[in-house]
Design a protein around this motif. Structure first.
Motif, PDB file in Angstrom:
ATOM      1  N   SER A  72       5.565   0.319   3.066  1.00 58.10           N
ATOM      2  CA  SER A  72       6.098  -0.575   4.096  1.00 58.10           C
ATOM      3  C   SER A  72       7.495  -0.168   4.533  1.00 58.10           C
ATOM      4  CB  SER A  72       6.122  -2.020   3.574  1.00 58.10           C
ATOM      5  OG  SER A  72       4.822  -2.464   3.245  1.00 58.10           O
ATOM      6  N   LEU A  96       3.681 -10.412  -1.811  1.00 55.74           N
ATOM      7  CA  LEU A  96       3.591  -9.395  -0.769  1.00 55.74           C
ATOM      8  C   LEU A  96       4.131  -9.903   0.566  1.00 55.74           C
ATOM      9  CD1 LEU A  96       0.106  -7.819  -1.562  1.00 55.74           C
ATOM     10  CD2 LEU A  96       2.365  -6.857  -2.022  1.00 55.74           C
ATOM     11  N   ARG A  97       3.961 -11.191   0.830  1.00 55.76           N
ATOM     12  CA  ARG A  97       4.501 -11.762   2.065  1.00 55.76           C
ATOM     13  C   ARG A  97       6.024 -11.681   2.070  1.00 55.76           C
ATOM     14  NH1 ARG A  97       6.983 -16.138   3.264  1.00 55.76           N
ATOM     15  NH2 ARG A  97       6.589 -17.069   1.210  1.00 55.76           N
ATOM     16  N   VAL A  98       6.640 -12.061   0.948  1.00 59.09           N
ATOM     17  CA  VAL A  98       8.100 -12.012   0.855  1.00 59.09           C
ATOM     18  C   VAL A  98       8.585 -10.559   0.928  1.00 59.09           C
ATOM     19  CG1 VAL A  98      10.097 -12.524  -0.602  1.00 59.09           C
ATOM     20  CG2 VAL A  98       8.211 -14.156  -0.468  1.00 59.09           C
ATOM     21  N   GLN A  99       7.880  -9.666   0.253  1.00 61.12           N
ATOM     22  CA  GLN A  99       8.243  -8.249   0.316  1.00 61.12           C
ATOM     23  C   GLN A  99       8.210  -7.744   1.752  1.00 61.12           C
ATOM     24  OE1 GLN A  99       5.434  -4.972  -0.636  1.00 61.12           O
ATOM     25  NE2 GLN A  99       6.747  -4.606  -2.419  1.00 61.12           N
ATOM     26  N   GLY A 100       7.136  -8.079   2.468  1.00 62.26           N
ATOM     27  CA  GLY A 100       7.007  -7.651   3.859  1.00 62.26           C
ATOM     28  C   GLY A 100       8.091  -8.233   4.748  1.00 62.26           C
ATOM     29  N   ASP A 101       8.415  -9.515   4.551  1.00 64.27           N
ATOM     30  CA  ASP A 101       9.471 -10.156   5.345  1.00 64.27           C
ATOM     31  C   ASP A 101      10.819  -9.489   5.089  1.00 64.27           C
ATOM     32  OD1 ASP A 101       7.601 -11.891   6.323  1.00 64.27           O
ATOM     33  OD2 ASP A 101       8.194 -13.593   5.059  1.00 64.27           O
ATOM     34  N   GLU A 103      -0.029 -13.049  -5.922  1.00 65.67           N
ATOM     35  CA  GLU A 103       0.161 -11.750  -5.286  1.00 65.67           C
ATOM     36  C   GLU A 103       0.364 -11.861  -3.784  1.00 65.67           C
ATOM     37  OE1 GLU A 103      -2.163  -7.449  -4.786  1.00 65.67           O
ATOM     38  OE2 GLU A 103      -3.125  -9.131  -5.801  1.00 65.67           O
ATOM     39  N   GLU A 104      -0.404 -12.730  -3.128  1.00 68.56           N
ATOM     40  CA  GLU A 104      -0.308 -12.860  -1.681  1.00 68.56           C
ATOM     41  C   GLU A 104       1.092 -13.306  -1.258  1.00 68.56           C
ATOM     42  OE1 GLU A 104      -2.414 -15.411   1.956  1.00 68.56           O
ATOM     43  OE2 GLU A 104      -3.453 -15.157   0.036  1.00 68.56           O
ATOM     44  N   ASN A 105       1.661 -14.260  -1.991  1.00 65.06           N
ATOM     45  CA  ASN A 105       2.994 -14.743  -1.658  1.00 65.06           C
ATOM     46  C   ASN A 105       4.054 -13.680  -1.917  1.00 65.06           C
ATOM     47  OD1 ASN A 105       4.781 -16.877  -0.784  1.00 65.06           O
ATOM     48  ND2 ASN A 105       5.421 -17.090  -2.906  1.00 65.06           N
ATOM     49  N   LYS A 153       3.382  -0.355  -2.418  1.00 63.46           N
ATOM     50  CA  LYS A 153       3.406  -1.142  -1.184  1.00 63.46           C
ATOM     51  C   LYS A 153       4.821  -1.225  -0.624  1.00 63.46           C
ATOM     52  CE  LYS A 153      -0.727  -3.915  -2.114  1.00 63.46           C
ATOM     53  NZ  LYS A 153      -1.497  -3.313  -1.015  1.00 63.46           N
TER      54      LYS A 153
END
Length: 291
Positions: free
Chosen positions: A171, A272-277, A268-270, A167
């Motif tokens: 991204s 991935l959110r930080v990774q995306g940000d 996991e959701e959190n 991911k």
């Protein structure tokens, strides 16, 4: 099997189809200034399986080589694209696999050429000719982990596309395009043997990921994801490199310009959110960093 027998086993219609795809999807694209095109067959005599590879070498500023097994009755449809210096081959000639590059940055589509080779090959060609033209229009050195014979191929290639590492790379595709568009001469993906990145010491086979761009002789950008204790850390750092007399680099100065982290047990959701940000911030600020 002798060469004459191999020649007789070549599927001529498959060769013609492969040649036609390369011509239409790459060589005929407007704006591509081709210096020469060379076609040949490579015979694997003395190896199993005894295959014949069709090879098309297109010389631009760099050399782009397309290859496909064209032996009759071969059920495995490997196709490869490699890029190297267009100068005569010498010891240390730089090249990299564009097929592996797509496998890293486009894992959601699994562009490694298996199954329907026509579909995945054309997808590779479209990405090469539309998204990343500087890779063959200028002399850019790309290193991908696992290409150096001194480095064991990591388990990365066999992991599921849903992993945190995959991911990260998927991204980070806009970041790669920005770097290529800037003509950065040296790009490292997932690190390599002898890498100057200080973040390799955090290497973890599941979560660790690194993009490293040397944009001047001394200046390097590292974009990294790694685990330290209970934290998954994300760093974008500027490295000022010093050089020893023996030619090996050492890190002289590190300036972390973007730094974020998240607890490994936060869900996991959190994560991935930080990774995306983090990657979105890097993509936004990277053009200014590279100048």
């Amino acid at each position: 099997m002798e060469m004459r027998e191999l020649e007789q086993s070549i599927d001529r219609s498959l060769t013609d189809e492969f040649d036609a795809i390369v011509t239409k999807e790459f060589c005929s694209k407007p704006g591509i200034e081709i210096k020469s095109i060379e076609t040949s067959n490579k015979h694997n005599i003395g190896y199993e399986p005894n295959d014949v590879w069709r090879r098309i070498r297109v010389d631009l500023e760099q050399s782009v080589t397309f290859a496909k097994v064209v032996t009759q009755g071969n059920d495995y449809p490997p196709v490869s694209i490699t890029i190297s210096s267009s100068a005569p081959p010498t010891k240390g000639t730089k090249w990299f696999s564009f097929t592996d590059l797509c496998a890293i940055f486009l894992p959601q589509d699994r562009y490694r050429v298996t199954g329907d080779w026509r579909k995945t090959f054309q997808a590779n060609l479209q990405t090469l000719s539309l998204d990343l033209p500087n890779l063959y229009e200028t002399d850019i050195h790309v290193s991908i982990a696992g290409e150096d014979p001194r480095e064991q191929v990591p388990n990365f290639w066999e992991q599921e596309a849903t992993s945190l590492k995959h991911k990260f790379y998927a991204s980070a595709y806009p970041i790669l395009k920005t770097v290529v568009a800037k003509g950065v001469p040296d790009i490292t993906i997932a690190a390599r043997w002898g890498s100057d990145s200080p973040y390799q010491r955090y290497k973890d086979p599941v979560k660790w990921a690194l993009l490293s761009f040397r944009y001047t002789k001394r200046q390097q950008v590292d974009i990294v994801q790694y685990v330290e204790g209970r934290k998954i850390r994300f760093k974008c750092a500027l490295l000022d490199l010093g050089f020893l007399e023996n030619g090996y680099g050492k890190v002289a100065k590190i300036k972390e310009v973007i730094s974020m982290d998240v607890d490994t047990v936060s869900g996991e959701e959190n994560v991935l959110r930080v990774q995306g940000d983090f990657l979105a911030r890097v993509a936004k600020e990277l053009p200014a960093i590279l100048g």
